[in-house]
Design an enzyme around this catalytic site. Structure first.
Site, mmCIF file in Angstrom:
data_model
loop_
_atom_site.group_PDB
_atom_site.id
_atom_site.type_symbol
_atom_site.label_atom_id
_atom_site.label_comp_id
_atom_site.label_asym_id
_atom_site.label_seq_id
_atom_site.Cartn_x
_atom_site.Cartn_y
_atom_site.Cartn_z
ATOM 1 C CB CYS A 128 0.453 6.394 11.582
ATOM 2 S SG CYS A 128 1.123 7.826 10.753
ATOM 3 C CD GLU A 138 -2.854 -1.289 2.314
ATOM 4 O OE1 GLU A 138 -4.011 -1.654 2.124
ATOM 5 O OE2 GLU A 138 -2.422 -1.024 3.452
#
Ligand code: SF4
Length: 347
Positions: free
Chosen positions: A340, A89
């Site tokens: 994150c 990703e």
């Protein structure tokens, strides 16, 4: 596999037996994503070399499996398939200045380091990404932009520990820097690590203008080791010695990231220990680390999260009382699993 995206001009000229000026044109065309028919300005010899390279599969790409824009902020996640079936990703992150973006890229498919607050760490390591697979993520992020928009910076904070794949990461950075490739300034590139001392020293030697980010997790050794198993092999003191050397050699202040987790590393005692570590680092390295507080993002799709988000405001207040002014990082794309710690290689 020979991939043109992994080359800077001189080595490519050698590999294809053409002049450096022609190699520059080929590299520019490859990173623009031009079709062969669009290769204006190339000599017949170079067009031939390029056509042959394409025919032999030397201009590979990752398969774009999904492009997911967040519904709550301007973050966009790309799920990219490799030829051997992995999904990595990349995230398009908006910067403050209108029309500018950062590309958050992956350096490995999966990760071996098993940090407790990270979805990628639950996957285990499949393999290192090749140079071209790292570089290509930036081009694919760029391909999602509109007129007048551009990728200004790159952050190695996607899937994987970049310094466990340090030679390829450095080679990818050289391509990103090259004016005829991606033309991204080194100072706009940040490599974020869990703390591998030899890789940190290699970055300082080989790409000294690139910024360094370090995941601290906790200044208390027992807590850090619980959250980041790599601490058993490379204790924080050893890591910080390498980070100090990096700061002295490059003159750049490192970024330190801490994610407060409720009842784990978000107490006043944690803040006091962290502030003491900041002061110690500054006195030894001559620069103050830029402390980034990153709110925890849920990592389990089934809601069975190992942690709860710590109270960021209280933690910030404790740090400020200790004379440390951290930066509260906005970690966007939480609704699309792009924030994150959330990248999990889902197609
Ligand atoms: S935080 Fe980074 S090093 Fe730790 S498990 Fe996740 S990807 Fe790996």
């Amino acid at each position: 596999m020979l991939a043109l995206q992994a080359f800077t001009p001189e080595p490519l000229a050698g590999a294809l037996g053409i002049g450096v000026a022609e190699a520059r044109k080929i590299i520019a065309a490859v990173h623009r994503g031009d079709a062969l028919a669009d290769l204006r300005g190339l000599t017949g010899v170079t067009r031939g070399a390029m056509a042959a390279a394409r025919a032999r599969g030397h201009v590979p790409s990752l398969e774009v499996r999904a492009i997911r824009p967040s519904a709550v902020d301007p973050f966009v996640k790309l799920a990219l398939g490799t030829a051997d079936g992995h999904v990595v990703e990349a995230v398009r992150i908006p910067l403050e200045r209108e029309g500018r973006f950062s590309a958050c890229v992956s350096s490995q498919a999966g990760c071996a380091l098993a940090c407790a607050f990270c979805a990628t760490g639950r996957l285990g390591l499949a393999r290192n990404l090749e140079v071209w697979e790292i570089v290509e993520q930036v081009r694919l992020v760029r391909a999602t932009l509109g007129p007048g928009q551009r990728v200004h910076g790159v952050v190695f904070q996607g899937m994987g520990e970049p310094l466990a794949n340090v030679d390829r990461v450095i080679a990818a950075i050289r391509v990103m820097n090259d004016p005829c490739a991606l033309a991204i300034d080194s100072r706009a590139i940040t490599v974020c690590t869990s703390g591998l001392p030899s890789g940190i020293r290699q970055l300082a030697r080989e790409v000294p203008k690139v910024r360094l980010g370090l995941s601290i997790a906790s200044a208390r050794p027992d807590v850090r080791r619980r959250l980041m198993p790599i601490d058993a092999a490379h204790p924080l003191d050893d890591v910080l010695e390498a980070v100090e050397e990096h700061a002295r050699a490059t003159g750049l202040a490192p970024m330190w990231a801490v994610t407060p987790l409720a009842g784990v590393n978000d107490t006043e005692e944690d803040a006091v220990a962290l502030a003491a570590l900041v002061r110690r680092f500054e006195s030894r390295a001559g620069v103050r680390p830029r402390l980034s507080i990153v709110p925890y993002n849920a990592i389990a799709a089934d809601g069975q999260d190992p942690f709860r988000r710590g109270d960021v405001e209280i933690f910030l207040a404790h740090l400020k009382a200790e004379g440390v002014k951290p930066h509260l990082r906005y970690s966007g794309g939480g609704d699309i699993g792009a924030a994150c710690g959330q990248l999990a290689g889902k197609p």
